[in-house]
Design a protein around this motif. Structure first.
Motif, PDB file in Angstrom:
ATOM      1  N   TYR A 112       0.850  -1.195   0.000  1.00 47.86           N
ATOM      2  CA  TYR A 112       0.000   0.000   0.000  1.00 47.86           C
ATOM      3  C   TYR A 112       0.882   1.240   0.000  1.00 47.86           C
ATOM      4  N   TYR A 113       0.245   2.392  -0.153  1.00 45.08           N
ATOM      5  CA  TYR A 113       0.965   3.664  -0.138  1.00 45.08           C
ATOM      6  C   TYR A 113       0.602   4.434   1.138  1.00 45.08           C
ATOM      7  N   LEU A 114       1.636   4.882   1.841  1.00 46.25           N
ATOM      8  CA  LEU A 114       1.443   5.693   3.040  1.00 46.25           C
ATOM      9  C   LEU A 114       1.640   7.156   2.664  1.00 46.25           C
ATOM     10  N   VAL A 115       0.607   7.940   2.863  1.00 44.69           N
ATOM     11  CA  VAL A 115       0.662   9.380   2.563  1.00 44.69           C
ATOM     12  C   VAL A 115       0.803  10.142   3.880  1.00 44.69           C
ATOM     13  N   THR A 116       1.800  11.022   3.934  1.00 45.51           N
ATOM     14  CA  THR A 116       2.034  11.855   5.118  1.00 45.51           C
ATOM     15  C   THR A 116       1.709  13.301   4.773  1.00 45.51           C
ATOM     16  N   ALA A 117       0.881  13.942   5.607  1.00 50.95           N
ATOM     17  CA  ALA A 117       0.487  15.341   5.389  1.00 50.95           C
ATOM     18  C   ALA A 117       1.051  16.218   6.502  1.00 50.95           C
ATOM     19  N   LYS A 118       1.573  17.359   6.113  1.00 48.75           N
ATOM     20  CA  LYS A 118       2.161  18.301   7.060  1.00 48.75           C
ATOM     21  C   LYS A 118       1.788  19.719   6.630  1.00 48.75           C
ATOM     22  N   ALA A 119       1.461  20.583   7.604  1.00 45.28           N
ATOM     23  CA  ALA A 119       1.108  21.973   7.273  1.00 45.28           C
ATOM     24  C   ALA A 119       2.321  22.714   6.716  1.00 45.28           C
ATOM     25  N   LYS A 120       2.077  23.544   5.737  1.00 49.78           N
ATOM     26  CA  LYS A 120       3.147  24.362   5.183  1.00 49.78           C
ATOM     27  C   LYS A 120       3.639  25.360   6.231  1.00 49.78           C
ATOM     28  N   SER A 121       4.841  25.869   6.018  1.00 49.14           N
ATOM     29  CA  SER A 121       5.449  26.785   6.980  1.00 49.14           C
ATOM     30  C   SER A 121       4.553  27.997   7.238  1.00 49.14           C
ATOM     31  N   GLY A 122       4.345  28.307   8.544  1.00 52.81           N
ATOM     32  CA  GLY A 122       3.557  29.463   8.923  1.00 52.81           C
ATOM     33  C   GLY A 122       2.068  29.221   9.005  1.00 52.81           C
ATOM     34  N   ILE A 123       1.620  27.988   8.725  1.00 59.76           N
ATOM     35  CA  ILE A 123       0.182  27.691   8.718  1.00 59.76           C
ATOM     36  C   ILE A 123      -0.184  26.758   9.873  1.00 59.76           C
ATOM     37  N   THR A 124      -1.291  27.050  10.522  1.00 59.51           N
ATOM     38  CA  THR A 124      -1.905  26.154  11.502  1.00 59.51           C
ATOM     39  C   THR A 124      -3.322  25.893  11.033  1.00 59.51           C
ATOM     40  N   CYS A 125      -3.668  24.625  10.873  1.00 56.03           N
ATOM     41  CA  CYS A 125      -5.014  24.302  10.407  1.00 56.03           C
ATOM     42  C   CYS A 125      -5.450  22.959  10.969  1.00 56.03           C
ATOM     43  N   TYR A 126      -6.710  22.610  10.726  1.00 54.18           N
ATOM     44  CA  TYR A 126      -7.286  21.389  11.287  1.00 54.18           C
ATOM     45  C   TYR A 126      -7.869  20.515  10.182  1.00 54.18           C
ATOM     46  N   LEU A 127      -7.577  19.211  10.266  1.00 48.51           N
ATOM     47  CA  LEU A 127      -8.217  18.247   9.381  1.00 48.51           C
ATOM     48  C   LEU A 127      -9.569  17.904   9.993  1.00 48.51           C
ATOM     49  N   ASP A 128     -10.580  18.676   9.603  1.00 43.66           N
ATOM     50  CA  ASP A 128     -11.915  18.506  10.173  1.00 43.66           C
ATOM     51  C   ASP A 128     -12.638  17.299   9.585  1.00 43.66           C
ATOM     52  N   VAL A 129     -12.376  17.006   8.315  1.00 41.98           N
ATOM     53  CA  VAL A 129     -12.992  15.847   7.665  1.00 41.98           C
ATOM     54  C   VAL A 129     -12.074  14.650   7.874  1.00 41.98           C
ATOM     55  N   ASN A 130     -12.640  13.582   8.438  1.00 37.10           N
ATOM     56  CA  ASN A 130     -11.830  12.454   8.892  1.00 37.10           C
ATOM     57  C   ASN A 130     -11.134  11.691   7.774  1.00 37.10           C
ATOM     58  N   THR A 131     -11.778  11.601   6.625  1.00 40.91           N
ATOM     59  CA  THR A 131     -11.241  10.773   5.544  1.00 40.91           C
ATOM     60  C   THR A 131     -10.904  11.621   4.331  1.00 40.91           C
ATOM     61  N   PRO A 132      -9.711  11.481   3.759  1.00 39.45           N
ATOM     62  CA  PRO A 132      -9.380  12.247   2.551  1.00 39.45           C
ATOM     63  C   PRO A 132     -10.130  11.707   1.339  1.00 39.45           C
ATOM     64  N   SER A 133     -10.237  12.554   0.354  1.00 39.36           N
ATOM     65  CA  SER A 133     -10.810  12.143  -0.927  1.00 39.36           C
ATOM     66  C   SER A 133      -9.662  11.714  -1.840  1.00 39.36           C
ATOM     67  N   VAL A 134      -9.686  10.455  -2.285  1.00 37.89           N
ATOM     68  CA  VAL A 134      -8.563   9.893  -3.050  1.00 37.89           C
ATOM     69  C   VAL A 134      -9.094   9.228  -4.322  1.00 37.89           C
ATOM     70  N   SER A 135      -8.397   9.474  -5.427  1.00 36.20           N
ATOM     71  CA  SER A 135      -8.780   8.819  -6.680  1.00 36.20           C
ATOM     72  C   SER A 135      -7.560   8.636  -7.572  1.00 36.20           C
ATOM     73  N   PHE A 136      -7.671   7.645  -8.456  1.00 37.22           N
ATOM     74  CA  PHE A 136      -6.657   7.421  -9.490  1.00 37.22           C
ATOM     75  C   PHE A 136      -7.329   7.772 -10.809  1.00 37.22           C
ATOM     76  N   GLY A 137      -6.877   8.876 -11.414  1.00 34.32           N
ATOM     77  CA  GLY A 137      -7.508   9.325 -12.646  1.00 34.32           C
ATOM     78  C   GLY A 137      -8.858   9.963 -12.360  1.00 34.32           C
ATOM     79  N   SER A 138      -9.591  10.245 -13.424  1.00 38.56           N
ATOM     80  CA  SER A 138     -10.878  10.938 -13.308  1.00 38.56           C
ATOM     81  C   SER A 138     -12.071   9.990 -13.401  1.00 38.56           C
ATOM     82  N   ASP A 139     -11.839   8.745 -13.638  1.00 40.22           N
ATOM     83  CA  ASP A 139     -12.934   7.780 -13.772  1.00 40.22           C
ATOM     84  C   ASP A 139     -13.458   7.388 -12.394  1.00 40.22           C
TER      85      ASP A 139
END
Length: 225
Positions: A112-139
């Motif tokens: 599987y692929y492990l995706v790591t997310a980190k806030a850009k420099s100077g930004i503080t934010c919240y992942l309010d939606v529990n699950t990301p939206s992920v797709s391969f291509g537009s289909d």
């Protein structure tokens, strides 16, 4: 002879009278002179007192200037503080463009692929939606289904804090599937600016799945339950 003595006596009387008058005059003038001297001294002292008061006013003026300077300093600090508070994304829900992503290939659960997310420099934010939206291509067949693993809501991202999600590109046991070199990820389904991430290696995609965000990477190994 007697006339000379009388004349001499008269002169002595006049001299004595003159001395007495002089002494009286000196005595009479003395207090007045002293009074004048005292008045002059008082005037001098008064003048000196005024000078002292003038000197004492100087620190008072300096104090006002110092107070004004401090007031200006506080104003600058407040302005700087409000400037910091205006940083984009501060205290807001994380948009995809607020984050930096990395993707690594893992071998557990068939790969599987492990995706790591980190806030850009100077930004503080919240992942309010529990699950990301992920797709391969537009289909629609390339859209990853959530499996409900992991999950913390919300997750605060700032500084070195990170969140993880796991993506399994293929959950079928046959040879079917379409190969992709990139995966599209967004923090919400309606995010106007999703990120397209380069995969470490091409992936054969068929019925992909994705986990919830978590601060513990071990909770994001995607499996069908």
């Amino acid at each position: 002879m007697r006339s000379r003595l009388a004349a001499r006596s008269a002169r002595l009387v006049l001299a004595a009278a003159a001395v007495t008058a002089l002494a009286a005059t000196t005595t009479a003038c003395g207090p007045e002179d002293n009074g004048a001297a005292d008045s002059a001294a008082s005037a001098s002292t008064g003048s000196g007192g005024g000078s002292d008061n003038s000197s004492s006013d100087t620190p008072s003026t300096s104090g006002s200037e110092s107070s004004s300077s401090n007031s200006n300093s506080s104003g600058s600090t407040d302005k700087a503080g409000s400037g910091n508070g205006d940083k984009s994304g501060y205290g807001q829900s994380c948009g995809t463009n607020d984050l930096d992503f990395t993707v690594t290939s893992e071998t557990q659960a068939g790969g599987y692929y492990l995706v790591t997310a980190k806030a850009k420099s100077g930004i503080t934010c919240y992942l309010d939606v529990n699950t990301p939206s992920v797709s391969f291509g537009s289909d629609a067949d390339g859209v990853a289904s959530p499996v409900g693993q992991g999950g913390e809501d919300p997750i605060k991202l700032t500084g070195s804090a990170v969140a993880y999600t796991g993506i399994s590109p293929k959950t079928t046991n046959d040879d079917s599937g379409v190969e992709f070199e990139n995966v599209i990820i967004a923090t919400t389904e309606d995010d106007p600016d999703p990120a397209e991430l380069k995969l470490p290696d091409p992936a054969t995609v068929d019925k992909p799945i994705v986990t919830n965000w978590s601060t513990n990477s071990s909770e994001t190994v995607p499996v069908i339950v």
